[in-house]
Scaffold this motif. Structure first.
Motif, PDB file in Angstrom:
ATOM      1  N   PRO A  16       0.821  -1.216   0.000  1.00 45.05           N
ATOM      2  CA  PRO A  16       0.000   0.000   0.000  1.00 45.05           C
ATOM      3  C   PRO A  16       0.857   1.271   0.000  1.00 45.05           C
ATOM      4  O   PRO A  16       1.792   1.382   0.790  1.00 45.05           O
ATOM      5  CB  PRO A  16      -0.795  -0.098   1.308  1.00 45.05           C
ATOM      6  CG  PRO A  16      -0.682  -1.525   1.746  1.00 45.05           C
ATOM      7  CD  PRO A  16       0.609  -2.031   1.198  1.00 45.05           C
ATOM      8  N   VAL A  17       0.528   2.170  -0.893  1.00 48.62           N
ATOM      9  CA  VAL A  17       1.208   3.469  -0.944  1.00 48.62           C
ATOM     10  C   VAL A  17       0.317   4.466  -0.210  1.00 48.62           C
ATOM     11  O   VAL A  17      -0.864   4.589  -0.516  1.00 48.62           O
ATOM     12  CB  VAL A  17       1.447   3.912  -2.402  1.00 48.62           C
ATOM     13  CG1 VAL A  17       2.098   5.280  -2.439  1.00 48.62           C
ATOM     14  CG2 VAL A  17       2.285   2.880  -3.141  1.00 48.62           C
ATOM     15  N   SER A  18       0.908   5.145   0.773  1.00 49.48           N
ATOM     16  CA  SER A  18       0.121   6.095   1.559  1.00 49.48           C
ATOM     17  C   SER A  18       0.949   7.337   1.855  1.00 49.48           C
ATOM     18  O   SER A  18       2.156   7.362   1.643  1.00 49.48           O
ATOM     19  CB  SER A  18      -0.331   5.447   2.878  1.00 49.48           C
ATOM     20  OG  SER A  18       0.755   5.335   3.775  1.00 49.48           O
ATOM     21  N   GLU A  19       0.269   8.331   2.386  1.00 49.07           N
ATOM     22  CA  GLU A  19       0.944   9.571   2.782  1.00 49.07           C
ATOM     23  C   GLU A  19       1.900   9.345   3.943  1.00 49.07           C
ATOM     24  O   GLU A  19       2.726  10.198   4.256  1.00 49.07           O
ATOM     25  CB  GLU A  19      -0.091  10.638   3.153  1.00 49.07           C
ATOM     26  CG  GLU A  19      -0.922  10.267   4.365  1.00 49.07           C
ATOM     27  CD  GLU A  19      -2.040  11.244   4.674  1.00 49.07           C
ATOM     28  OE1 GLU A  19      -2.470  11.269   5.834  1.00 49.07           O
ATOM     29  OE2 GLU A  19      -2.466  11.973   3.767  1.00 49.07           O
ATOM     30  N   ASN A  20       1.809   8.173   4.574  1.00 50.02           N
ATOM     31  CA  ASN A  20       2.687   7.887   5.700  1.00 50.02           C
ATOM     32  C   ASN A  20       4.157   7.808   5.305  1.00 50.02           C
ATOM     33  O   ASN A  20       5.032   8.025   6.135  1.00 50.02           O
ATOM     34  CB  ASN A  20       2.252   6.605   6.418  1.00 50.02           C
ATOM     35  CG  ASN A  20       1.035   6.846   7.296  1.00 50.02           C
ATOM     36  OD1 ASN A  20       0.583   7.983   7.455  1.00 50.02           O
ATOM     37  ND2 ASN A  20       0.492   5.796   7.859  1.00 50.02           N
ATOM     38  N   TYR A  21       4.438   7.504   4.030  1.00 49.78           N
ATOM     39  CA  TYR A  21       5.839   7.513   3.588  1.00 49.78           C
ATOM     40  C   TYR A  21       6.405   8.926   3.697  1.00 49.78           C
ATOM     41  O   TYR A  21       7.514   9.124   4.178  1.00 49.78           O
ATOM     42  CB  TYR A  21       5.971   6.986   2.157  1.00 49.78           C
ATOM     43  CG  TYR A  21       5.899   5.489   2.075  1.00 49.78           C
ATOM     44  CD1 TYR A  21       7.039   4.713   2.232  1.00 49.78           C
ATOM     45  CD2 TYR A  21       4.691   4.844   1.860  1.00 49.78           C
ATOM     46  CE1 TYR A  21       6.980   3.335   2.173  1.00 49.78           C
ATOM     47  CE2 TYR A  21       4.617   3.469   1.794  1.00 49.78           C
ATOM     48  CZ  TYR A  21       5.766   2.714   1.950  1.00 49.78           C
ATOM     49  OH  TYR A  21       5.693   1.348   1.893  1.00 49.78           O
ATOM     50  N   LYS A  23       5.325  11.291   5.656  1.00 49.29           N
ATOM     51  CA  LYS A  23       5.428  11.617   7.085  1.00 49.29           C
ATOM     52  C   LYS A  23       6.683  10.997   7.687  1.00 49.29           C
ATOM     53  O   LYS A  23       7.383  11.626   8.481  1.00 49.29           O
ATOM     54  CB  LYS A  23       4.196  11.106   7.842  1.00 49.29           C
ATOM     55  CG  LYS A  23       2.916  11.866   7.521  1.00 49.29           C
ATOM     56  CD  LYS A  23       1.736  11.265   8.258  1.00 49.29           C
ATOM     57  CE  LYS A  23       0.439  11.984   7.897  1.00 49.29           C
ATOM     58  NZ  LYS A  23      -0.729  11.368   8.564  1.00 49.29           N
ATOM     59  N   GLY A 122      -1.813  -3.665  10.486  1.00 43.41           N
ATOM     60  CA  GLY A 122      -2.116  -2.297  10.912  1.00 43.41           C
ATOM     61  C   GLY A 122      -2.871  -2.207  12.217  1.00 43.41           C
ATOM     62  O   GLY A 122      -2.943  -1.140  12.826  1.00 43.41           O
ATOM     63  N   LEU A 134       3.817   1.987   8.372  1.00 43.29           N
ATOM     64  CA  LEU A 134       3.905   1.653   6.956  1.00 43.29           C
ATOM     65  C   LEU A 134       3.557   0.179   6.828  1.00 43.29           C
ATOM     66  O   LEU A 134       4.223  -0.668   7.435  1.00 43.29           O
ATOM     67  CB  LEU A 134       5.307   1.934   6.424  1.00 43.29           C
ATOM     68  CG  LEU A 134       5.819   3.362   6.618  1.00 43.29           C
ATOM     69  CD1 LEU A 134       7.280   3.476   6.196  1.00 43.29           C
ATOM     70  CD2 LEU A 134       4.959   4.346   5.845  1.00 43.29           C
TER      71      LEU A 134
END
Length: 193
Positions: A16-21, A23, A122, A134
């Motif tokens: 999964p690609v997320s904005e957490n990278y 962050k 998660g 992540l």
């Protein structure tokens, strides 16, 4: 063989690609580059070997990092943690006792230490205990028993590479800086050309 390679490749594509990278990279840059701390990685077993690799790759690309063995942390090595450091913890299950305990131990020593987690769950204690999680996506292991960390460690390696490269871009790491850290071997020669 091609079926195994395909399964590993599909697992990587399913991360999964997320904005957490973003962050996570922001936290690493802030604490290591701006505040003078270091990145401390940790994991147990195979995940620990990946965490060690991530630390050495960060070091060679301008971000001071070290590996902390989670069991040794409980016997004095926790003292490596200093002000402005940041943790990157790896556990596919998110339930690895030594890593979950490391969160509490680190926060007891330094309540403000940011923690980035790479995990397949998660909803795990580890994911909930971190500041940024992540997720690997939880693809099954290609091991015929479904037990040996194979696919999960591949995903963790790729995710670590993404964090390293994104951090390199963020800090403007150059070939000249790379050459300063690589005096020997093929990469040392190539970086000075």
């Amino acid at each position: 063989m091609s079926g195994l390679l395909r399964k590993e490749a599909e697992a990587v594509l399913a991360i999964p690609v997320s904005e957490n990278y973003g962050k996570a990279v922001d936290l690493i840059v802030e604490h290591v580059q701006n505040r003078g701390g270091k990145l401390i990685t940790s994991g147990m077993g195979k995940a620990g070997q990946i965490a060690m690799n991530i630390a050495t790759t960060f070091c060679s690309t301008g971000t001071p990092a070290t590996f902390l063995h989670p069991s040794e942390a409980q016997h004095g090595d926790l003292g490596i943690i200093q002000k402005n450091d940041i943790l990157l913890l790896l556990s596919n299950s998110g339930k690895t006792r030594e890593i979950v305990e490391l969160v509490d131990l680190a926060r007891h020593l330094n309540p403000d230490i940011p923690i980035i987690v790479i995990t397949g769950d998660g909803d795990s204690l580890l994911a909930k205990g971190g500041d940024v999680a992540l997720l690997t996506g939880g693809s099954p292991e290609v091991c015929p028993l479904g037990l040996t960390p194979t696919t999960s460690t591949t995903m963790m390696t790729v995710m670590g590479d993404v964090l390293v490269v994104a951090t390199m871009k963020e800090i403007g790491f150059t070939k000249a800086e790379y050459a300063k850290r690589h005096h020997g071997g093929y990469l040392g020669v190539k970086s000075r050309q």
